[in-house]
Design a protein around this motif. Structure first.
Motif, PDB file in Angstrom:
ATOM      1  N   TYR A  29      -1.034   5.986 -13.422  1.00  0.00           N
ATOM      2  CA  TYR A  29       0.141   5.429 -14.093  1.00  0.00           C
ATOM      3  C   TYR A  29       0.997   6.561 -14.659  1.00  0.00           C
ATOM      4  N   SER A  30       2.301   6.290 -14.837  1.00  0.00           N
ATOM      5  CA  SER A  30       3.175   7.226 -15.533  1.00  0.00           C
ATOM      6  C   SER A  30       4.195   6.442 -16.349  1.00  0.00           C
ATOM      7  N   VAL A  31       4.712   7.076 -17.397  1.00  0.00           N
ATOM      8  CA  VAL A  31       5.686   6.428 -18.282  1.00  0.00           C
ATOM      9  C   VAL A  31       6.788   7.416 -18.635  1.00  0.00           C
ATOM     10  N   SER A  32       7.843   6.897 -19.235  1.00  0.00           N
ATOM     11  CA  SER A  32       8.896   7.713 -19.826  1.00  0.00           C
ATOM     12  C   SER A  32       9.381   7.007 -21.081  1.00  0.00           C
ATOM     13  N   ARG A  33       9.961   7.784 -21.993  1.00  0.00           N
ATOM     14  CA  ARG A  33      10.523   7.184 -23.218  1.00  0.00           C
ATOM     15  C   ARG A  33      11.810   7.940 -23.543  1.00  0.00           C
ATOM     16  N   GLU A  34      12.826   7.675 -22.758  1.00  0.00           N
ATOM     17  CA  GLU A  34      14.114   8.331 -22.932  1.00  0.00           C
ATOM     18  C   GLU A  34      14.974   7.656 -23.996  1.00  0.00           C
ATOM     19  N   LYS A  35      14.699   6.384 -24.235  1.00  0.00           N
ATOM     20  CA  LYS A  35      15.432   5.640 -25.265  1.00  0.00           C
ATOM     21  C   LYS A  35      14.424   4.905 -26.143  1.00  0.00           C
ATOM     22  N   LYS A  36      14.796   4.674 -27.370  1.00  0.00           N
ATOM     23  CA  LYS A  36      13.892   3.999 -28.308  1.00  0.00           C
ATOM     24  C   LYS A  36      13.562   2.591 -27.827  1.00  0.00           C
ATOM     25  N   GLY A  55     -11.010  -7.466 -22.560  1.00  0.00           N
ATOM     26  CA  GLY A  55     -10.017  -7.201 -23.591  1.00  0.00           C
ATOM     27  C   GLY A  55      -8.905  -6.324 -23.048  1.00  0.00           C
ATOM     28  N   LEU A  56      -7.936  -6.062 -23.865  1.00  0.00           N
ATOM     29  CA  LEU A  56      -6.813  -5.223 -23.474  1.00  0.00           C
ATOM     30  C   LEU A  56      -7.235  -3.755 -23.443  1.00  0.00           C
ATOM     31  N   ARG A  57      -6.834  -3.062 -22.397  1.00  0.00           N
ATOM     32  CA  ARG A  57      -7.130  -1.630 -22.275  1.00  0.00           C
ATOM     33  C   ARG A  57      -5.818  -0.860 -22.302  1.00  0.00           C
ATOM     34  N   LEU A  58      -5.788   0.180 -23.138  1.00  0.00           N
ATOM     35  CA  LEU A  58      -4.569   0.941 -23.377  1.00  0.00           C
ATOM     36  C   LEU A  58      -4.318   1.922 -22.255  1.00  0.00           C
ATOM     37  N   ILE A  59      -3.098   1.881 -21.684  1.00  0.00           N
ATOM     38  CA  ILE A  59      -2.728   2.784 -20.597  1.00  0.00           C
ATOM     39  C   ILE A  59      -1.998   3.999 -21.161  1.00  0.00           C
ATOM     40  N   TYR A  60      -0.887   3.771 -21.832  1.00  0.00           N
ATOM     41  CA  TYR A  60      -0.084   4.811 -22.460  1.00  0.00           C
ATOM     42  C   TYR A  60       0.531   4.246 -23.732  1.00  0.00           C
ATOM     43  N   TYR A  61       0.863   5.138 -24.668  1.00  0.00           N
ATOM     44  CA  TYR A  61       1.628   4.721 -25.819  1.00  0.00           C
ATOM     45  C   TYR A  61       2.597   5.825 -26.213  1.00  0.00           C
ATOM     46  N   SER A  62       3.623   5.410 -26.950  1.00  0.00           N
ATOM     47  CA  SER A  62       4.655   6.352 -27.386  1.00  0.00           C
ATOM     48  C   SER A  62       5.013   6.029 -28.835  1.00  0.00           C
ATOM     49  N   GLN A  63       4.974   7.044 -29.677  1.00  0.00           N
ATOM     50  CA  GLN A  63       5.292   6.813 -31.088  1.00  0.00           C
ATOM     51  C   GLN A  63       6.733   7.192 -31.426  1.00  0.00           C
ATOM     52  N   GLU A  75       0.836  -1.200   0.000  1.00  0.00           N
ATOM     53  CA  GLU A  75       0.000   0.000   0.000  1.00  0.00           C
ATOM     54  C   GLU A  75       0.871   1.250   0.000  1.00  0.00           C
ATOM     55  N   GLY A  76       0.524   2.220  -0.831  1.00  0.00           N
ATOM     56  CA  GLY A  76       1.236   3.483  -0.847  1.00  0.00           C
ATOM     57  C   GLY A  76       2.567   3.470  -1.572  1.00  0.00           C
ATOM     58  N   GLN A  77       2.876   2.367  -2.214  1.00  0.00           N
ATOM     59  CA  GLN A  77       4.181   2.225  -2.864  1.00  0.00           C
ATOM     60  C   GLN A  77       4.055   2.406  -4.375  1.00  0.00           C
ATOM     61  N   ASN A  78       5.044   3.029  -4.969  1.00  0.00           N
ATOM     62  CA  ASN A  78       5.145   3.073  -6.427  1.00  0.00           C
ATOM     63  C   ASN A  78       6.000   1.897  -6.894  1.00  0.00           C
ATOM     64  N   VAL A  79       5.622   1.288  -8.000  1.00  0.00           N
ATOM     65  CA  VAL A  79       6.442   0.219  -8.580  1.00  0.00           C
ATOM     66  C   VAL A  79       6.604   0.481 -10.071  1.00  0.00           C
ATOM     67  N   THR A  80       7.736   0.027 -10.605  1.00  0.00           N
ATOM     68  CA  THR A  80       8.032   0.249 -12.016  1.00  0.00           C
ATOM     69  C   THR A  80       8.196  -1.068 -12.750  1.00  0.00           C
ATOM     70  N   LEU A  81       7.480  -1.190 -13.862  1.00  0.00           N
ATOM     71  CA  LEU A  81       7.553  -2.353 -14.719  1.00  0.00           C
ATOM     72  C   LEU A  81       8.441  -2.018 -15.911  1.00  0.00           C
ATOM     73  N   SER A  82       9.337  -2.934 -16.234  1.00  0.00           N
ATOM     74  CA  SER A  82      10.287  -2.692 -17.309  1.00  0.00           C
ATOM     75  C   SER A  82       9.812  -3.298 -18.616  1.00  0.00           C
ATOM     76  N   CYS A  83      10.074  -2.607 -19.725  1.00  0.00           N
ATOM     77  CA  CYS A  83       9.818  -3.134 -21.059  1.00  0.00           C
ATOM     78  C   CYS A  83      10.950  -2.699 -21.973  1.00  0.00           C
ATOM     79  N   GLU A  84      11.637  -3.666 -22.553  1.00  0.00           N
ATOM     80  CA  GLU A  84      12.747  -3.397 -23.458  1.00  0.00           C
ATOM     81  C   GLU A  84      12.512  -4.172 -24.755  1.00  0.00           C
ATOM     82  N   GLN A  85      12.797  -3.504 -25.900  1.00  0.00           N
ATOM     83  CA  GLN A  85      12.670  -4.200 -27.181  1.00  0.00           C
ATOM     84  C   GLN A  85      13.914  -3.954 -28.033  1.00  0.00           C
ATOM     85  N   ASN A  86      14.323  -4.998 -28.759  1.00  0.00           N
ATOM     86  CA  ASN A  86      15.479  -4.879 -29.658  1.00  0.00           C
ATOM     87  C   ASN A  86      15.050  -5.103 -31.104  1.00  0.00           C
ATOM     88  N   LEU A  87      13.812  -4.734 -31.399  1.00  0.00           N
ATOM     89  CA  LEU A  87      13.261  -4.898 -32.738  1.00  0.00           C
ATOM     90  C   LEU A  87      13.393  -3.621 -33.568  1.00  0.00           C
TER      91      LEU A  87
END
Lengths: 116, 114
Positions: free
Chosen positions: B64-71, B42-50, B15-27
């Motif tokens: 929720y929050s996200v960042s996209r510092e690297k491709k 079904g799947l519900r969209l949280i955030y996206y980055s183009q 409770e009260g904690q922030n957690v970060t989920l990692s996603c990395e792609q080499n495609l």
């Protein structure tokens, strides 16, 4: 985003039987995709469809892009136990709509159980 | 092998904690997405980055929050403001090249509350 109407919600079939499921919408789409998801795993792309009326096969799987561009179906022939899982459709609107927001819509899934 | 890697596979939040989920792609994909999956839905969209350094809210971005510092990387933080975070989280990516390229998914992270 908008959900696609996917049916049936679940299916219980005997091994060797054929399976059919479909997705419908009131909107027009440019792309239809079909995915399979095993428990605790991510969806895996099965078939991608890009043209109205297109019929594409991948082994025992066949999918069609509806001629009205509002629907798609997936058939599985001669089912086997490893076909068990959840099958999702996904659809993408045309490029003008795509760039303004949510890019894919997803069905709620069809859960398939194959009884040996 | 080329692909999308999500980590950890299982995550527990207090409770009260922030957690970060990692996603990395080499495609070498330009666009990346985060979805939430609940049983029977079904799947519900949280955030996206183009593109790098740019991202857009999806349908359920609150808490929720996200960042996209690297491709290659698109981490998702589940904040304490998200009151019902228990779900299966899926990251996806796609090429923005010619034609309607399909999305490819990682293997997911299951988040539970302690």
């Amino acid at each position: 985003g908008q959900q696609l109407n996917q049916s049936p919600q679940s299916m219980f079939i005997q091994e060797g039987e054929d399976v059919s499921m479909n997705c419908t919408s009131s909107s027009i789409f440019n792309t239809w995709l079909w995915y399979k998801q095993d428990p605790g795993e991510g969806p895996v792309l099965l078939i991608a469809l890009y043209k109205a009326g297109e019929l594409t096969s991948n082994g025992r799987l066949t999918a069609q892009f509806g001629i009205t561009r509002k629907d798609s179906f997936l058939n599985i022939s001669a089912s086997i136990p490893s076909d068990v899982g959840i099958y999702f459709c996904a659809a993408e609107p045309n490029i003008q709509v795509r760039n303004t927001g949510n890019q894919f819509y997803f069905g709620t899934g069809t859960s398939l159980t194959v009884i040996p | 092998d080329g692909g999308i890697t999500q980590s950890p596979k299982y995550l527990f939040r207090k409770e009260g904690q922030n957690v970060t989920l990692s996603c990395e792609q080499n495609l070498n994909h330009d666009a990346m997405y985060w979805y939430r999956q609940d049983p029977g839905q079904g799947l519900r969209l949280i955030y996206y980055s183009q593109i790098v350094n740019d991202f857009q809210k999806g349908d359920i971005a609150e808490g929720y929050s996200v960042s996209r510092e690297k491709k290659e990387s698109f981490p998702l933080t589940v904040t304490s403001a998200q009151k019902n975070p228990t779900a299966f989280y899926l990251c996806a990516s796609r090429s923005q090249g010619p034609g309607n390229q399909p999305q490819h998914f990682g293997d997911g992270t299951r988040l539970s509350i302690l």
